[in-house]
Every structure is written in structure tokens, then in C-alpha cells.
Design a protein around this motif. Structure first.
Motif, PDB file in Angstrom:
ATOM      1  N   LEU A   1     -23.685  12.103  -0.164  1.00  0.00           N
ATOM      2  CA  LEU A   1     -23.050  11.845   1.125  1.00  0.00           C
ATOM      3  C   LEU A   1     -21.656  11.251   0.932  1.00  0.00           C
ATOM      4  CD1 LEU A   1     -23.228  11.644   4.231  1.00  0.00           C
ATOM      5  CD2 LEU A   1     -24.230   9.371   3.920  1.00  0.00           C
ATOM      6  N   ALA A   2     -21.538  10.250   0.070  1.00  0.00           N
ATOM      7  CA  ALA A   2     -20.240   9.611  -0.155  1.00  0.00           C
ATOM      8  C   ALA A   2     -19.241  10.586  -0.757  1.00  0.00           C
ATOM      9  CB  ALA A   2     -20.410   8.396  -1.065  1.00  0.00           C
ATOM     10  N   ALA A   3     -19.682  11.388  -1.725  1.00  0.00           N
ATOM     11  CA  ALA A   3     -18.776  12.346  -2.361  1.00  0.00           C
ATOM     12  C   ALA A   3     -18.314  13.405  -1.365  1.00  0.00           C
ATOM     13  CB  ALA A   3     -19.470  13.001  -3.554  1.00  0.00           C
ATOM     14  N   ALA A   4     -19.233  13.951  -0.578  1.00  0.00           N
ATOM     15  CA  ALA A   4     -18.854  14.964   0.409  1.00  0.00           C
ATOM     16  C   ALA A   4     -17.902  14.394   1.452  1.00  0.00           C
ATOM     17  CB  ALA A   4     -20.110  15.514   1.092  1.00  0.00           C
ATOM     18  N   ALA A   5     -18.131  13.150   1.870  1.00  0.00           N
ATOM     19  CA  ALA A   5     -17.248  12.525   2.854  1.00  0.00           C
ATOM     20  C   ALA A   5     -15.833  12.354   2.303  1.00  0.00           C
ATOM     21  CB  ALA A   5     -17.818  11.173   3.269  1.00  0.00           C
ATOM     22  N   LEU A   6     -15.726  11.995   1.045  1.00  0.00           N
ATOM     23  CA  LEU A   6     -14.396  11.818   0.463  1.00  0.00           C
ATOM     24  C   LEU A   6     -13.684  13.157   0.278  1.00  0.00           C
ATOM     25  CD1 LEU A   6     -14.904   8.956  -2.144  1.00  0.00           C
ATOM     26  CD2 LEU A   6     -13.766   8.876   0.071  1.00  0.00           C
ATOM     27  N   VAL A   7     -14.445  14.210   0.042  1.00  0.00           N
ATOM     28  CA  VAL A   7     -13.821  15.536  -0.017  1.00  0.00           C
ATOM     29  C   VAL A   7     -13.211  15.877   1.342  1.00  0.00           C
ATOM     30  CG1 VAL A   7     -14.284  18.003  -0.263  1.00  0.00           C
ATOM     31  CG2 VAL A   7     -15.290  16.384  -1.880  1.00  0.00           C
ATOM     32  N   VAL A   8     -13.917  15.543   2.423  1.00  0.00           N
ATOM     33  CA  VAL A   8     -13.365  15.749   3.766  1.00  0.00           C
ATOM     34  C   VAL A   8     -12.090  14.932   3.943  1.00  0.00           C
ATOM     35  CG1 VAL A   8     -13.789  15.405   6.240  1.00  0.00           C
ATOM     36  CG2 VAL A   8     -15.601  16.303   4.772  1.00  0.00           C
ATOM     37  N   ALA A   9     -12.094  13.691   3.463  1.00  0.00           N
ATOM     38  CA  ALA A   9     -10.905  12.845   3.573  1.00  0.00           C
ATOM     39  C   ALA A   9      -9.734  13.417   2.783  1.00  0.00           C
ATOM     40  CB  ALA A   9     -11.230  11.429   3.094  1.00  0.00           C
ATOM     41  N   ILE A  10     -10.005  13.966   1.608  1.00  0.00           N
ATOM     42  CA  ILE A  10      -8.942  14.579   0.803  1.00  0.00           C
ATOM     43  C   ILE A  10      -8.350  15.777   1.529  1.00  0.00           C
ATOM     44  CG2 ILE A  10      -8.481  15.834  -1.341  1.00  0.00           C
ATOM     45  CD1 ILE A  10     -10.597  14.060  -2.689  1.00  0.00           C
ATOM     46  N   VAL A  11      -9.213  16.595   2.125  1.00  0.00           N
ATOM     47  CA  VAL A  11      -8.729  17.734   2.900  1.00  0.00           C
ATOM     48  C   VAL A  11      -7.863  17.252   4.063  1.00  0.00           C
ATOM     49  CG1 VAL A  11      -9.442  19.651   4.397  1.00  0.00           C
ATOM     50  CG2 VAL A  11     -10.661  19.222   2.253  1.00  0.00           C
ATOM     51  N   GLY A  12      -8.270  16.160   4.695  1.00  0.00           N
ATOM     52  CA  GLY A  12      -7.475  15.593   5.774  1.00  0.00           C
ATOM     53  C   GLY A  12      -6.109  15.131   5.309  1.00  0.00           C
ATOM     54  N   GLU A  13      -6.059  14.517   4.123  1.00  0.00           N
ATOM     55  CA  GLU A  13      -4.767  14.076   3.576  1.00  0.00           C
ATOM     56  C   GLU A  13      -3.855  15.276   3.313  1.00  0.00           C
ATOM     57  OE1 GLU A  13      -3.502  11.248   3.340  1.00  0.00           O
ATOM     58  OE2 GLU A  13      -5.123   9.768   3.353  1.00  0.00           O
ATOM     59  N   ILE A  14      -4.418  16.329   2.740  1.00  0.00           N
ATOM     60  CA  ILE A  14      -3.628  17.532   2.468  1.00  0.00           C
ATOM     61  C   ILE A  14      -3.126  18.149   3.774  1.00  0.00           C
ATOM     62  CG2 ILE A  14      -3.727  19.870   1.527  1.00  0.00           C
ATOM     63  CD1 ILE A  14      -5.804  18.830  -0.482  1.00  0.00           C
ATOM     64  N   LEU A  15      -4.010  18.211   4.769  1.00  0.00           N
ATOM     65  CA  LEU A  15      -3.638  18.787   6.056  1.00  0.00           C
ATOM     66  C   LEU A  15      -2.550  17.968   6.742  1.00  0.00           C
ATOM     67  CD1 LEU A  15      -4.265  21.012   8.109  1.00  0.00           C
ATOM     68  CD2 LEU A  15      -6.001  19.512   9.101  1.00  0.00           C
TER      69      LEU A  15
END
Length: 388
Positions: free
Chosen positions: A148-162
């Protein structure tokens, strides 16, 4: 209601403050769990950085913005430190110093250039997020919380890129201004969502760790390090179910020390505890890895031997009795001789005993060994009982 970046940042500031309180309480409650302290420091630093960022929206000022983002970047790297310490790894202080030094230099070099500033913001957050994900990856297969924590941070990374791509596209007039705002807001919300869910994932990681520790306490006898009575009973139920399903018998051994009360009376309970621990060492060395030995009473032990016939169990019990008899326990310049009586029985699919019947049969065999003179092995049924 109109949602803007200021509203989102105020909400995140309040959320970080709430997490600061929660992590501080968790840290004081479970101080032995490594990593919690650094997660508490992380959200505290993020809260402080958020205050400066929000103040920039209210009063303006480039200095507030720089200080705020430097603190936020440092808070994210502390989150990485917490993840590594939680899983027993060394704190990456050199990496933390390098990331923050490069981020500070890049932030100062960017000045007030909007695109460069947002690039620095995105990289200074995405890099620690990626490092935390890398730390979590070896554990995602065995831990739902880590996944859960790893998947959530992947979403956050995508948000930073976006977020960065949106700012860069707006600055270069690549996309219409009417699309920039909703896309940028979506990117910031993805970052907020990812970080928040990651925090909950870390809380679940802590819950998994504490639950595992409690399970270990329940399953292990504190004095001898052998299995506990409760774990022994659970395993006995499981072994009977397996034997009933496969038709393969297993054996139950019950062991009781001879004259253990006299040892306690003559040498004290500390000497008796030492004898119990010594027996645990001897038995663990002689039995198979598939066998389970547990302390089920004061000086009474139970042994489960899967896929074992009565004859084999009797010989194993006799070998254990002889090994115990051959050992002495040194206590204050005295040598304590150990002896034990062992009762052995077999669960046979033809008889189909219940757990209660099986334990009763083993106890009958133990009583017979005691009645026949102690320091011996007896079986139930009695045809194969061994005398020393």
C-alpha cells in the motif's frame, strides 16, 4: 466551492500537523520499533515547511518559499531514513546530506524562474519517494502495508511529474491556459493523496510489526525459548487434521522431570530454571526440525513428531532420555543430575482418537513410566514400552 492551491496547501498543513501528533504518540508508545522516531520527525519537519509555504501565499516573499520547500524536501528524506531503519537497515545520512545539498544549490540557482523552481520542487520530492519505494520493494510480497505504501508513493511520483510538465507546458504556451489549472490541481491532489495513503501504509506496517511480536510472545515460552502451551495445542490440532487427511500417523510424547521439586528445594528456583533451559537445548539438538517441542507446564514438556510410527518415537524418546541423563547442570560448584520420564503414544487412523483421547493416552504412558520406577520411557498401548 472554488478549490485552489492555497486551499490544498492549508489542508495538507493541517493533515501534516495531525500526523505529527499521531506519530509522536506512536513513537512514545512503541519506542522499541526502529523507524517510528524518524517518521515522527519527518512529519514534524513537513509541518514546519508547510507553515512557511502557506505564509508565502498570505504575505508573499521568495525567502519564505525557499525555506518552506527546503524543509519539505528534508522532511521527505527523513521519511526515507525511517523506512530504512524500520526494516533494520543503516540510516543513509550521506545520501540525505547529498540530496538536500544538491536541492538547496539547485533551488538557489533557479532563483525566481517558475519552470526551474517547479523542476527543483518535483525532483526534491520524487527522489526521496522513489528511494522509499526501493526500500519497500523487498517486503511488498509479504506485507500488504508495504504494498500500500509503495503504490501510494508511485501515485505521488506521477503527480510530481504531472505537476512539473503542466508548469513547463504553460510557460511555453504548449497547452491552453484553460487546461493548465485543472491538470495542475490534479497533479497536486495526486501528490497529496499518495503521501497521505503512504502515511497510513506506514501505520499499518507498524501494526503488522506489533502483531507479529505479540504472536511470537504467544507462540514462544519466555523461559526456555521453546514453543508455548498455546502454540503446542494449535499445532496438535493441525497435525491431527493433516494425519486424518493423509492417513499417516504421528506421535505425541509427554515428558516430565523426575525429582524436579527436590532440585528447586535444594538449589532454588533459579537453578530449576537453568535445568529447564538446558533441557530445551538438549532436546532441540536431538530432535528433527519437523518435530515440535513445547513447554506445557512447570517441568512438563510435549513433543509432536509428524509422520512417525510408535517404534520410531520410542527410540527417539529413549535417545533423548539417555542424552538428558548424560548431562549435568553446573550450579555454584555443584553438579545437578537430570532425569525424566517420557510417555509416548501414536495417533493411528484406524483408531481415530480425538485430541483429548490422544493427550490422555500420552498421560497414561507417562504415569506408567513414573509408576515403573521413573527415568524411563513408556508407551500407550504398553506393548512396546522401553525400560532403561
Amino acid at each position: 466551492m472554488k478549490i485552489d492551491l492555497y486551499t490544498i496547501h492549508v489542508f495538507l498543513l493541517c493533515l501534516a500537523g495531525a500526523f505529527s501528533i499521531a506519530w509522536f504518540v506512536l513513537w512514545r508508545t512503541y519506542p522499541h520499533v526502529r523507524g517510528i522516531m524518524w517518521w515522527a520527525f519527518s512529519v514534524a519537519v513537513l509541518t514546519l515547511g508547510g507553515i512557511f509555504v502557506v505564509r508565502n501565499y498570505v504575505q508573499g516573499g521568495y525567502a519564505f518559499l525557499v525555506i518552506g520547500h527546503l524543509l519539505v524536501a528534508f522532511g521527505f528524506t527523513l521519511m526515507w531514513v525511517g523506512a530504512r531503519r524500520f526494516y533494520g537497515l543503516d540510516a543513509p545520512w550521506l545520501g540525505v546530506a547529498l540530496i538536500n545539498a544538491v536541492g538547496c544549490a539547485a533551488l538557489l540557482a533557479a532563483g525566481e524562474h517558475v519552470v526551474l523552481l517547479n523542476l527543483v520542487y518535483s525532483v526534491s520530492a520524487a527522489v526521496p519517494f522513489a528511494l522509499v519505494v526501493r526500500t519497500l520493494l523487498p517486503h511488498v510480497s509479504s506485507s500488504l502495508a508495504a504494498r500500500l505504501a509503495a503504490a501510494a508513493l508511485v501515485v505521488a511520483i506521477v503527480g510530481e511529474i504531472l505537476r512539473f510538465l503542466t508548469v513547463a507546458a504553460y510557460a511555453s504556451d504548449t497547452i491552453p491556459a484553460t487546461l493548465t489549472r485543472p491538470v495542475a490541481l490534479f497533479g497536486v491532489l495526486a501528490i497529496a493523496f499518495g503521501w497521505t495513503v503512504c502515511m497510513f501504509g506506514f501505520v499499518l506496517c507498524l501494526m503488522e510489526r506489533v502483531r507479529a511480536e505479540l504472536s511470537a510472545l504467544v507462540a514462544v515460552d519466555e523461559l526456555t525459548g521453546l514453543a508455548s502451551r498455546r502454540h503446542f495445542q494449535d499445532r496438535l490440532v493441525q497435525e491431527r487434521a493433516r494425519a486424518h487427511r493423509t492417513g499417516r500417523p504421528f506421535c505425541l510424547l509427554v515428558l516430565d522431570f523426575d525429582g524436579f521439586k527436590a532440585i528447586n528445594d535444594a538449589y532454588g528456583h533459579a537453578a530449576g530454571d537453568l535445568c529447564l533451559r538446558r533441557f530445551g537445548e538438549i532436546a532441540s539438538a536431538r530432535l528433527r526440525r519437523s518435530d515440535l517441542i513445547a513447554r506445557i507446564g512447570g517441568d512438563e514438556f510435549g513433543i509432536i513428531m509428524p509422520e512417525t510410527r510408535l517404534e520410531e518415537a520410542l527410540h527417539a524418546a529413549e535417545g533423548l532420555r539417555e542424552a538428558l541423563r548424560a548431562q549435568t547442570v553446573s550450579w555454584k560448584d555443584r553438579q545437578i543430575v537430570l532425569a525424566a520420564s517420557i510417555g509416548v503414544t501414536e495417533w493411528n487412523p484406524a483408531r481415530g482418537q480425538s485430541i483429548e483421547d490422544l493427550v490422555s493416552d500420552a498421560d497414561r504412558a507417562l504415569y506408567r513410566a513414573k509408576e515403573d520406577g521413573r527415568d524411563r520411557v513408556a508407551a500407550f498401548p504398553a506393548a512396546l514400552s522401553l525400560a532403561p
